[in-house]
Design an enzyme around this catalytic site. Structure first.
Site, PDB file in Angstrom:
ATOM      1  CB  THR A 106      -0.947   0.005   1.217  1.00 52.02           C
ATOM      2  OG1 THR A 106      -1.814  -1.127   1.142  1.00 52.02           O
ATOM      3  CG2 THR A 106      -1.766   1.280   1.273  1.00 52.02           C
ATOM      4  CG  ASN A 130      -6.260   8.390  -1.995  1.00 48.62           C
ATOM      5  OD1 ASN A 130      -5.553   9.306  -1.593  1.00 48.62           O
ATOM      6  ND2 ASN A 130      -6.151   7.145  -1.532  1.00 48.62           N
ATOM      7  CB  SER A 138      -7.744  -1.929  -4.042  1.00 50.13           C
ATOM      8  OG  SER A 138      -7.150  -2.385  -2.839  1.00 50.13           O
ATOM      9  CG  ASN A 140      -5.593  -5.100  -0.880  1.00 47.53           C
ATOM     10  OD1 ASN A 140      -4.554  -4.590  -0.457  1.00 47.53           O
ATOM     11  ND2 ASN A 140      -6.651  -5.307  -0.109  1.00 47.53           N
ATOM     12  CG  HIS A 187      31.905 -40.946  -6.409  1.00 42.80           C
ATOM     13  ND1 HIS A 187      30.953 -40.959  -5.408  1.00 42.80           N
ATOM     14  CD2 HIS A 187      31.451 -41.798  -7.373  1.00 42.80           C
ATOM     15  CE1 HIS A 187      29.976 -41.788  -5.734  1.00 42.80           C
ATOM     16  NE2 HIS A 187      30.254 -42.304  -6.926  1.00 42.80           N
ATOM     17  CB  SER A 318      47.166 -12.056  -5.473  1.00 42.86           C
ATOM     18  OG  SER A 318      47.764 -11.880  -4.199  1.00 42.86           O
ATOM     19  CG  ASN A 326      42.550 -15.432  -8.038  1.00 45.46           C
ATOM     20  OD1 ASN A 326      43.424 -16.289  -8.034  1.00 45.46           O
ATOM     21  ND2 ASN A 326      42.537 -14.428  -7.168  1.00 45.46           N
TER      22      ASN A 326
END
Length: 473
Positions: A106, A130, A138, A140, A187, A318, A326
């Site tokens: 709102t 308004n 609204s 909402n 894995h 670095s 990196n």
């Protein structure tokens, strides 16, 4: 804020609760100022995409009210012009309310109404926030509508195109490296050979499926609550208002996926479509993390890592180690993945907060969903153009690793048996020999079950990686 303002720095505005001091140059008015003072929480406001959608929505509503005769042309045109100004991003600074505010949005709806009224006034037209700007609406239904407009626009115009850039980049590498053999890994341990192209084809497929997941959400994401007003019944507006506003929004955005909600009670009480869209982005984030992490590991080194690929040198890595570079974009992508996954957790919980006729966690849902879409769209493009496109394979090194892997003994199972093959693998590893030499040394080339020619054929690592089946990506 008002406690520190001098006479020259503020003006007096009023609302139904009385007078309020507002910064003199601000376009917002009393209700916005109250919200600013009530919610000094995070310092983070709405996403620009949501502000844009609010502006477009107000323009669309004004056009429909003008066409119906409910709003005179001068006022309507002033609102339309102001709404479009807001949508252009010109007035983003006039939306100071924190994202952590009233859960219906709102405060931000009134912020939009007030800024539009002030712009109109500056152009010589008096409109009420308004009575005129919010006519037939609204908070909402407007705030969730703007949220879904912004999210759908983000999906169609930014996220999907960004993902397509990344998919194209990965697919190109998959084709380019279809004959570049390397050791597979399961894995994090040596496995049978694959090609670098197969790995990148898998990555490309993940992104393609991510695109399809986002596209699948659009029929629900594009449903708009406008026309439901306060509780879904459409009180204080006409039955055709929502549909006409949606038609105007399609004209303004060129997003054809927008449509009026099929059930206005669902459209205001639940935010399931946002949860679904966020969930699709969470899956993409999981995919992106896997892809970026694999690429980071393959590029690790230069001497003590895997060193299978060379990543583009983008910046010094670095402040103390000269020459260090990196994998910065891999780290960027994985951090973005973490943020999107976290955003989704908040969105999913917020989706539970629809009590009866209204969900009251919409601002934080909107912020997180739109941030996730923006982060993934931008990251996908940058990751593709500044990283993936510039990757170079270390082909000789990868082939050497593949040929030295104990797992290439696998094709010998049918010739010498599993137990003998296991012995070959362990012996080769212990003695630092190749699989081929170990098979010969153990006397397993007997001329019947296994000839030297057959041995060489079975130990062709590129042939091991090739498969008869077609893999889409």
């Amino acid at each position: 804020m008002s406690d520190f303002m001098t006479e020259q720095e503020f003006r007096i505005e009023h609302d139904t609760m009385g007078e309020v001091k507002v910064p003199a140059k601000a376009l917002w008015q009393a209700q916005t100022q109250r919200a600013v003072e009530n919610f000094p929480i995070s310092g983070r406001g709405l996403e620009s995409a949501q502000i844009r959608a609010m502006g477009l929505l107000k323009a669309a509503c004004a056009q429909v009210n003008k066409d119906s005769g409910a709003l005179d042309a001068e006022k309507a045109d002033a609102i339309i012009a102001a709404g479009k100004e807001i949508a252009s991003g010109k007035h983003d600074a006039e939306f100071p309310i924190d994202v952590f505010q009233t859960g219906s949005g709102t405060s931000s709806n009134m912020n939009t109404n007030e800024v539009i009224a002030s712009i109109a006034k500056a152009n010589g037209v008096e409109v009420h926030p308004n009575d005129h700007v919010n006519m037939g609406q609204s908070s909402n239904d407007t705030f969730p509508t703007a949220t879904h407009v912004a999210a759908t626009e983000a999906a169609v115009n930014d996220l999907i195109p960004g993902l397509k850039v990344l998919h194209e980049s990965l697919a190109k590498k998959a084709n380019e490296w279809s004959e570049v053999v390397k050791s597979g890994r399961t894995h994090l341990m040596d496995a049978v050979p694959v090609t670098l192209g197969q790995e990148f084809g898998g990555y490309a497929r993940q992104i393609q499926l991510g695109i399809e997941r986002v596209e699948a959400t659009l029929p629900r994401l594009g449903e708009l609550a406008i026309g439901g007003t306060a509780a879904g019944t459409g009180i204080n507006t006409s039955a055709d208002f929502g549909g006409k506003v949606v038609a105007e929004l399609i004209n303004l955005t060129d997003v054809k996926e927008l449509k009026e909600a099929e059930n206005h009670f669902e459209a205001q009480a639940a935010r399931d479509a946002l949860v679904e869209f966020s969930g699709a982005m969470r899956v993409i984030a999981v995919s992106l993390y896997k892809i970026a992490n694999d690429i980071r590991l393959m590029g690790s080194g230069p001497l003590t890592g895997l060193g299978e690929i060379r990543l583009p040198d983008l910046q010094p890595g670095s402040s103390i180690m000269p020459g260090k570079v990196n994998p910065v974009l891999c780290e960027t992508a994985t951090q973005v993945s973490a943020q999107v996954i976290g955003n989704d957790a908040a969105v999913a919980f917020s989706g539970t907060q629809g009590q009866f006729e209204l969900n009251v966690f919409i601002p934080v849902m909107a912020r997180n969903v739109l941030e996730s879409a923006r982060l993934l769209a931008n990251t996908s493009r940058v990751f593709a153009t500044r990283l993936v496109d510039g990757i170079e394979p270390n082909e000789a090194h990868m082939k050497e690793l593949a040929e030295s892997s104990p797992s290439i003994v696998t094709p010998l199972n049918s010739a010498i048996g599993y137990e003998a093959a296991a012995k070959v693998a362990k012996t080769a590893l212990a003695e630092g020999k190749t699989i081929r030499q170990t098979v010969i040394d153990l006397g397993l080339v007997d001329g019947e079950k296994l000839t030297e020619e057959e041995l060489d054929k079975r130990l062709d690592v590129l042939a091991m990686a090739h498969t008869e089946r077609e893999n889409k990506f």
